[in-house]
Every structure is written in C-alpha cells, then in structure tokens.
Design a protein around this motif. Structure first.
Motif, PDB file in Angstrom:
ATOM      1  N   ALA A 173     -45.194 -33.521   8.408  1.00 10.34           N
ATOM      2  CA  ALA A 173     -45.851 -32.251   8.086  1.00 10.34           C
ATOM      3  C   ALA A 173     -46.687 -31.812   9.285  1.00 10.34           C
ATOM      4  N   TRP A 174     -46.531 -30.526   9.670  1.00 15.44           N
ATOM      5  CA  TRP A 174     -47.266 -29.954  10.803  1.00 15.44           C
ATOM      6  C   TRP A 174     -48.127 -28.802  10.305  1.00 15.44           C
ATOM      7  N   MET A 175     -49.369 -28.806  10.767  1.00 14.92           N
ATOM      8  CA  MET A 175     -50.325 -27.781  10.374  1.00 14.92           C
ATOM      9  C   MET A 175     -50.719 -26.911  11.569  1.00 14.92           C
ATOM     10  N   ASN A 176     -51.016 -25.629  11.275  1.00 11.15           N
ATOM     11  CA  ASN A 176     -51.567 -24.679  12.236  1.00 11.15           C
ATOM     12  C   ASN A 176     -50.549 -24.233  13.291  1.00 11.15           C
ATOM     13  N   LEU A 177     -49.278 -24.163  12.908  1.00  7.93           N
ATOM     14  CA  LEU A 177     -48.250 -23.698  13.838  1.00  7.93           C
ATOM     15  C   LEU A 177     -47.463 -22.512  13.288  1.00  7.93           C
ATOM     16  N   GLN A 178     -47.001 -22.578  12.049  1.00  8.19           N
ATOM     17  CA  GLN A 178     -46.151 -21.534  11.491  1.00  8.19           C
ATOM     18  C   GLN A 178     -46.983 -20.308  11.120  1.00  8.19           C
ATOM     19  N   GLU A 179     -46.788 -19.205  11.858  1.00  9.99           N
ATOM     20  CA  GLU A 179     -47.487 -17.948  11.609  1.00  9.99           C
ATOM     21  C   GLU A 179     -46.521 -16.777  11.812  1.00  9.99           C
ATOM     22  N   VAL A 180     -46.631 -15.757  10.946  1.00 10.25           N
ATOM     23  CA  VAL A 180     -45.827 -14.541  11.048  1.00 10.25           C
ATOM     24  C   VAL A 180     -46.794 -13.360  11.094  1.00 10.25           C
ATOM     25  N   TYR A 181     -46.643 -12.497  12.121  1.00  7.48           N
ATOM     26  CA  TYR A 181     -47.571 -11.397  12.364  1.00  7.48           C
ATOM     27  C   TYR A 181     -46.961 -10.077  11.893  1.00  7.48           C
ATOM     28  N   HIS A 182     -47.674  -9.392  10.995  1.00  5.98           N
ATOM     29  CA  HIS A 182     -47.279  -8.086  10.485  1.00  5.98           C
ATOM     30  C   HIS A 182     -48.337  -7.059  10.880  1.00  5.98           C
ATOM     31  N   SER A 183     -47.936  -5.786  10.882  1.00 11.63           N
ATOM     32  CA  SER A 183     -48.908  -4.708  11.121  1.00 11.63           C
ATOM     33  C   SER A 183     -48.411  -3.426  10.463  1.00 11.63           C
ATOM     34  N   THR A 184     -49.337  -2.530  10.203  1.00 11.06           N
ATOM     35  CA  THR A 184     -48.985  -1.231   9.654  1.00 11.06           C
ATOM     36  C   THR A 184     -48.430  -0.338  10.754  1.00 11.06           C
ATOM     37  N   LEU A 185     -47.778   0.767  10.343  1.00 11.82           N
ATOM     38  CA  LEU A 185     -47.271   1.753  11.286  1.00 11.82           C
ATOM     39  C   LEU A 185     -48.231   2.936  11.375  1.00 11.82           C
ATOM     40  N   GLY A 186     -48.192   3.631  12.499  1.00 11.40           N
ATOM     41  CA  GLY A 186     -49.040   4.800  12.697  1.00 11.40           C
ATOM     42  C   GLY A 186     -48.711   5.463  14.012  1.00 11.40           C
ATOM     43  N   ALA A 187     -49.331   6.595  14.259  1.00  7.30           N
ATOM     44  CA  ALA A 187     -49.143   7.274  15.531  1.00  7.30           C
ATOM     45  C   ALA A 187     -49.608   6.365  16.671  1.00  7.30           C
ATOM     46  N   PRO A 188     -49.090   6.584  17.914  1.00  3.37           N
ATOM     47  CA  PRO A 188     -49.442   5.699  19.028  1.00  3.37           C
ATOM     48  C   PRO A 188     -50.949   5.489  19.203  1.00  3.37           C
ATOM     49  N   SER A 189     -51.746   6.521  18.935  1.00  3.33           N
ATOM     50  CA  SER A 189     -53.196   6.401  19.136  1.00  3.33           C
ATOM     51  C   SER A 189     -53.933   5.933  17.877  1.00  3.33           C
ATOM     52  N   ASP A 190     -53.210   5.794  16.749  1.00  2.00           N
ATOM     53  CA  ASP A 190     -53.863   5.370  15.512  1.00  2.00           C
ATOM     54  C   ASP A 190     -54.089   3.852  15.499  1.00  2.00           C
ATOM     55  N   PRO A 191     -55.127   3.421  14.796  1.00  3.06           N
ATOM     56  CA  PRO A 191     -55.322   1.966  14.659  1.00  3.06           C
ATOM     57  C   PRO A 191     -54.211   1.352  13.824  1.00  3.06           C
ATOM     58  N   LYS A 192     -53.883   0.101  14.132  1.00  2.00           N
ATOM     59  CA  LYS A 192     -52.846  -0.641  13.408  1.00  2.00           C
ATOM     60  C   LYS A 192     -53.496  -1.841  12.724  1.00  2.00           C
ATOM     61  N   GLU A 193     -53.454  -1.828  11.403  1.00  2.00           N
ATOM     62  CA  GLU A 193     -53.994  -2.971  10.667  1.00  2.00           C
ATOM     63  C   GLU A 193     -53.026  -4.146  10.800  1.00  2.00           C
ATOM     64  N   THR A 194     -53.558  -5.288  11.175  1.00  2.00           N
ATOM     65  CA  THR A 194     -52.738  -6.478  11.394  1.00  2.00           C
ATOM     66  C   THR A 194     -53.129  -7.572  10.413  1.00  2.00           C
TER      67      THR A 194
END
Length: 355
Positions: free
Chosen positions: A314-335
């Motif tokens: 068992a391995w801890m602190n390695l498997q991560e998947v990064y998602h973010s919201t969509l928006g205009a290029p200058s809009d903030p992206k919630e991650t």
C-alpha cells in the motif's frame, strides 16, 4: 509510541544476540536428545556458516487505485431537462493482473548472526476499459471531464499504464527464540521510482474527440524497517511472513492535459483545453505484507527454499487527480484535487538457493 518497544528489542538483540543464539543452540541440542524429530533440520539456517544466497521471485499482481472514474452511463431517464446530477452507473478504470519480478542477493555473517540483503522489484501494470452510450433516446453517456462544444457522446475509453520500481538495501539480525522459529529484525535504505499515465478518450455523434491525459511521477528514497519470520510446521514446511514499513522523500510531478478535435469559430484546436502542471517535494509511505507457506531443504553443499504466498503493498500520498472548472481565459478557475491510495497485491513466488 509503538517505535519504542521495537527500538528496545533491536538494541537488546544487538547486545545479547550472540548469547541468545548460543542458548538456542544448546536448547536445540537438548531438545533433539529428548525428542528426536527427523523431519526438522536443526542446522537448516547454517547458523555457523557464512552463506551467500540468491533470490529470484515471480510476481503476479493486480494494481488497485481509487478515483479512476472516466464516465457515467445513465440507466433511467433524467428527472428534468436541466441541472441534473449524476444518474446511472459510474464507469471506473481498472488494471489487469500483470507479471513482474524481484531479484535479490544476501550475505549471512556467521557466527555474528547478521545478514546484508539487497533486492530490486520491477512491475509494469496496464489496463483498458471502454463503454458505449445507451440505446435509449432519453438516456445518455456523460463524461467525467468537461468536453466543451462536443455533441452527445457515443463512447468513452480509458487506458492505464504504471511503471513500478523499488530497490531495498538493509541489514537484518537473526534470532532463534525457540528451535522451531527464526526471526529477523531488519532496517536499511530503500528507494523507488514510479510513473503512471491515464488517458481517457471521448467520442461524440459527429466523430469529434476529446482526449484527457493524467500523469504523475515520483522519485524518492528513505528508510525501511520490519520483521521476517519462519515458523516450522511439519515435513520441511514452514509459515514464512514479512512485514515492513518504508518512508520516502522526493520530487513529485502531476500533469493534467486535454485536447479536442472540435472546430469552432474563435477556438484553436491546435492548443490544449487544459495543461496544468503541479510539482512539489513530498513524503510518501509504503506498507508491505508477505505471508504464505515455504518448503525449505538442506542438501550436502547448499540449502534451497521455495515460497508461494500473498503479498500486499500500500502506497500513500501519491495517487492524485486534478480537476478544475471552465471559464474565460481571464476568469478564475476553481481547482479541486481527488486523492486516493495506490495498492498492489497478488501472488509472490520465490526460489532461494544458498552457496
């Protein structure tokens, strides 16, 4: 708090190990005189001989991970025309059962009752999954990742690839608490290098595609501690176990990359929809358990051992998947980051020969 009893036992074993071994040998001699046991070899472990051992292991493991959902397939019509949550079955990516190997060499220093051991573990794990859209016109296949400008999906495919490498170098101390039990307390250095790539492809009714690639890699080194045991049962059959824990520190890199073939005014299909990179230096943990029967035999000039059992890592602190919201290029992206654990488990078969 659990580390203090372990450290105390290790110190006492180092100080009084030779006395314990001599007492064990005397106890063995007395035991054999009183109740001879032809099926049990008192000198199976060559406690008075310096021995070099070679170890060859065959691994047949399945990799297990969390947060590998790539699509949802509806099983009932939606409750309304808009703002629906997930309805239906999650489609999860999974690995196959794949072969690997571990090679090692050790040197036992008699009559000091310590051993130097080095090993290398290698496994390549893969997996492929796919799903088609429902036949009903009121049910749909939906993506787990945003797919801008695409029509209704007709299919989704997922492909996984993991490279697994671990190297260990440690010193262990022999103990024989009774004539039928051998214990080894071990400690030393460990290192790992792992990388994983997960690719998801979505296809719509217009044959447009969107491809999402999630990949991470980790290089780390640290310390490993544990215990090994051989418990005699009958007729050269032993129960063999090994339990270790390792702590690592090293660089980690995670990338989420997405492209599309959709052509639309104002959009450039040669550029990615997402291209997010994350780097840090982090600790990682590993817990290892091996258990199963072994057949051990002394010959005229050598000793052999055949082990077949179950191993879990068992391995801890390695498997991560990064998602973010969509928006205009200058809009903030919630991650947001979905974290999980990486596990490898299955058959381990080892052949050992002493020279």
């Amino acid at each position: 708090m659990m580390k203090w009893p372990f450290l105390s036992l290790l110190v006492l074993g180092t100080i009084f190990g030779d006395d314990l071994q001599q007492a064990s040998c005397q106890s063995t001699s007395i035991t054999k005189k009183k109740t001879p046991e032809a099926a049990w070899d008192a000198d199976l472990y060559h406690r008075d001989d310096q021995v070099v051992s070679a170890h060859l292991e065959f691994l047949y493991w399945k990799t297990l991970e969390t947060d590998l959902i790539y699509a949802q397939k509806m099983s009932l019509p939606a409750w309304g025309p808009a703002n629906n949550a997930v309805q239906g079955n999650y489609e999860n990516s999974s690995f196959n059962i794949d072969p690997g190997f571990r090679v090692g060499v050790s040197f036992f220093r008699a009559p000091k009752f310590w051993e130097v051991y080095g090993s290398y573990t290698r496994l390549t794990s893969r997996g492929t999954n796919s799903i088609e859209a429902p036949n009903s016109s009121t049910q749909f296949l939906t993506a787990a990742w945003p797919v801008p400008l695409m029509s209704q999906l007709t299919s989704a495919t997922s492909s996984l690839h993991l490279n697994y490498n671990v190297a260990d170098f440690y010193v262990d101390r022999y103990f024989n608490p009774n004539p039928h039990l051998r214990l080894r307390l071990l400690g030393g250095l460990t290192g790992t290098w792992l990388d994983q790539n997960w690719t998801v492809k979505y296809t719509d009714t217009s044959s447009n595609t969107s491809r999402v690639q999630n990949s991470w890699s980790y290089w780390g080194c640290g310390l490993r501690f544990g215990v090994m045991a051989d418990w005699f049962w009958t007729s050269n059959i032993y129960l063999t176990t090994k339990a270790t824990v390792g702590g690592f520190m090293g660089p980690y890199h995670n990338r989420a990359y997405q492209t599309t073939t959709v052509l639309s005014s104002g959009y450039n299909s040669t550029l990615p929809i997402r291209d997010a990179n994350y780097r840090d230096t982090r600790p990682a943990g590993n817990a290892q358990l091996i258990i199963g029967p072994s057949w051990q035999q002394n010959w005229t000039d050598m000793r052999t051992e055949l082990f077949v059992g179950y191993e879990f890592n068992a391995w801890m602190n390695l498997q991560e998947v990064y998602h973010s919201t969509l928006g205009a290029p200058s809009d903030p992206k919630e991650t947001w980051i979905n974290t999980g654990w990486l596990g490898l488990q299955g058959l381990t078969a080892r052949f050992t020969i002493d020279f």
